[in-house]
Design a protein around this motif. Sequence first.
Motif, PDB file in Angstrom:
ATOM      1  N   PHE A  65       5.330   0.492   7.474  1.00  0.00           N
ATOM      2  CA  PHE A  65       4.770   1.523   8.349  1.00  0.00           C
ATOM      3  C   PHE A  65       3.939   0.826   9.406  1.00  0.00           C
ATOM      4  CE2 PHE A  65       3.395   5.393   9.988  1.00  0.00           C
ATOM      5  CZ  PHE A  65       2.002   5.432  10.095  1.00  0.00           C
ATOM      6  N   ILE A  66       4.360   0.958  10.663  1.00  0.00           N
ATOM      7  CA  ILE A  66       3.644   0.353  11.768  1.00  0.00           C
ATOM      8  C   ILE A  66       3.044   1.473  12.584  1.00  0.00           C
ATOM      9  CG2 ILE A  66       3.784  -1.108  13.801  1.00  0.00           C
ATOM     10  CD1 ILE A  66       6.335  -1.469  11.071  1.00  0.00           C
ATOM     11  N   SER A  67       1.748   1.638  12.449  1.00  0.00           N
ATOM     12  CA  SER A  67       1.043   2.736  13.101  1.00  0.00           C
ATOM     13  C   SER A  67       0.716   2.387  14.545  1.00  0.00           C
ATOM     14  CB  SER A  67      -0.249   3.040  12.337  1.00  0.00           C
ATOM     15  OG  SER A  67      -1.001   4.028  12.983  1.00  0.00           O
ATOM     16  N   SER A 127       4.698   5.756  16.023  1.00  0.00           N
ATOM     17  CA  SER A 127       4.720   4.847  14.881  1.00  0.00           C
ATOM     18  C   SER A 127       6.157   4.718  14.373  1.00  0.00           C
ATOM     19  CB  SER A 127       3.816   5.379  13.758  1.00  0.00           C
ATOM     20  OG  SER A 127       2.487   5.565  14.221  1.00  0.00           O
ATOM     21  N   ILE A 128       6.416   3.702  13.570  1.00  0.00           N
ATOM     22  CA  ILE A 128       7.754   3.519  13.017  1.00  0.00           C
ATOM     23  C   ILE A 128       7.673   3.148  11.537  1.00  0.00           C
ATOM     24  CG2 ILE A 128       8.887   2.878  15.183  1.00  0.00           C
ATOM     25  CD1 ILE A 128       8.651  -0.053  14.334  1.00  0.00           C
ATOM     26  N   HIS A 129       8.754   3.446  10.820  1.00  0.00           N
ATOM     27  CA  HIS A 129       8.929   3.043   9.420  1.00  0.00           C
ATOM     28  C   HIS A 129      10.148   2.112   9.354  1.00  0.00           C
ATOM     29  CE1 HIS A 129       6.407   6.583   8.398  1.00  0.00           C
ATOM     30  NE2 HIS A 129       6.140   5.909   7.308  1.00  0.00           N
ATOM     31  N   PRO A 130      10.000   0.833   9.643  1.00  0.00           N
ATOM     32  CA  PRO A 130      11.157  -0.063   9.580  1.00  0.00           C
ATOM     33  C   PRO A 130      11.583  -0.337   8.144  1.00  0.00           C
ATOM     34  CG  PRO A 130       9.175  -1.325  10.010  1.00  0.00           C
ATOM     35  CD  PRO A 130       8.771   0.112  10.040  1.00  0.00           C
ATOM     36  N   ILE A 131      12.892  -0.368   7.939  1.00  0.00           N
ATOM     37  CA  ILE A 131      13.463  -0.766   6.648  1.00  0.00           C
ATOM     38  C   ILE A 131      13.885  -2.225   6.793  1.00  0.00           C
ATOM     39  CG2 ILE A 131      15.220  -0.318   4.904  1.00  0.00           C
ATOM     40  CD1 ILE A 131      13.268   1.997   5.319  1.00  0.00           C
ATOM     41  N   ASP A 191       0.837  -1.199   0.000  1.00  0.00           N
ATOM     42  CA  ASP A 191       0.000   0.000   0.000  1.00  0.00           C
ATOM     43  C   ASP A 191       0.874   1.251   0.000  1.00  0.00           C
ATOM     44  OD1 ASP A 191       0.815   0.540   2.618  1.00  0.00           O
ATOM     45  OD2 ASP A 191      -0.980  -0.334   3.523  1.00  0.00           O
ATOM     46  N   ALA A 192       0.241   2.408   0.112  1.00  0.00           N
ATOM     47  CA  ALA A 192       0.970   3.670  -0.017  1.00  0.00           C
ATOM     48  C   ALA A 192       1.984   3.885   1.097  1.00  0.00           C
ATOM     49  CB  ALA A 192      -0.018   4.833  -0.057  1.00  0.00           C
ATOM     50  N   ASP A 193       1.725   3.311   2.280  1.00  0.00           N
ATOM     51  CA  ASP A 193       2.606   3.525   3.423  1.00  0.00           C
ATOM     52  C   ASP A 193       3.694   2.463   3.546  1.00  0.00           C
ATOM     53  OD1 ASP A 193       1.397   5.875   4.489  1.00  0.00           O
ATOM     54  OD2 ASP A 193      -0.261   4.646   5.210  1.00  0.00           O
ATOM     55  N   ALA A 194       3.483   1.320   2.937  1.00  0.00           N
ATOM     56  CA  ALA A 194       4.446   0.217   3.035  1.00  0.00           C
ATOM     57  C   ALA A 194       4.758  -0.256   1.624  1.00  0.00           C
ATOM     58  CB  ALA A 194       3.874  -0.918   3.881  1.00  0.00           C
ATOM     59  N   VAL A 195       5.980  -0.027   1.174  1.00  0.00           N
ATOM     60  CA  VAL A 195       6.308  -0.262  -0.229  1.00  0.00           C
ATOM     61  C   VAL A 195       7.632  -1.012  -0.368  1.00  0.00           C
ATOM     62  CG1 VAL A 195       5.083   1.798  -1.019  1.00  0.00           C
ATOM     63  CG2 VAL A 195       7.500   1.970  -0.407  1.00  0.00           C
ATOM     64  N   ILE A 196       7.777  -1.695  -1.492  1.00  0.00           N
ATOM     65  CA  ILE A 196       9.063  -2.298  -1.848  1.00  0.00           C
ATOM     66  C   ILE A 196       9.913  -1.210  -2.499  1.00  0.00           C
ATOM     67  CG2 ILE A 196      10.225  -4.007  -3.270  1.00  0.00           C
ATOM     68  CD1 ILE A 196       7.738  -5.762  -3.004  1.00  0.00           C
ATOM     69  N   GLN A 197      11.071  -0.951  -1.936  1.00  0.00           N
ATOM     70  CA  GLN A 197      11.943   0.104  -2.438  1.00  0.00           C
ATOM     71  C   GLN A 197      12.965  -0.404  -3.450  1.00  0.00           C
ATOM     72  OE1 GLN A 197      13.432   1.837   1.326  1.00  0.00           O
ATOM     73  NE2 GLN A 197      12.150   3.608   0.858  1.00  0.00           N
TER      74      GLN A 197
END
Length: 216
Positions: free
Chosen positions: A96-98, A113-117, A76-82
């Motif tokens: 994206f962990i809300s 919240s966090i944005h883990p790579i 989705d828009a918040d969690a993507v394959i880079q």
Amino acid sequence: MAVCASAQMMRAEELEKYAVEKYGDKWTEAAENLGTEVSLDKNNSLTYVQVIECGEQTKEQLYVALNYWFTATFNDADAVIQLNDKESGVIIGKGFISGIASHTGGMNSYVISIHPIIRVDIKDGKIRVTYTVQNYDVNKYVGGGIMGAIGGTQATKSVEMWAIEKCFPFQKKDEYKAKKSSSKALVMTHAYSNVIMDKIEEAAKNGLVGNENNDW
């Protein structure tokens, strides 16, 4: 509320139950204990690395299984394959962990919240998983604490980014004056790293749904 991009993972209440079972419900004490076991990397990020042996599986087989897992999870828009590089055997996703942690203090309340790579390097017979969290994303509700509720104060939302090295337990006097919130964020982030590692290991060894290699 789910704690990741996909319902396959673990819901917030389940993650908290898991964290409490492993580390206890005294968040500050649990964070202080974890602070003696984990350290920040050269970029002051929280990073975990695990090498997982995958038997006789080839790089190609592992790539197919893990590409399937990443595609289903980061969708989705918040969690993507880079990055998805089959030839090099590297897949990187940004999640994206809300609301991984929330806390109501005396004057203010916080939702973190966090944005883990999440990076997976793939070779014949094994993978290396790297899980990195660079900072905490915080919705701070000024006046939204217990005292504010008692006094009928209207809370004001402030969006902040907290540097992990300035949070407890990496800095004993939490720079954001939110020691309990920082503590819970660390414990929950650490617990989620365990979940991610387990899910990726399961996907690598047994596939996403468990029947990909059935003779049909």
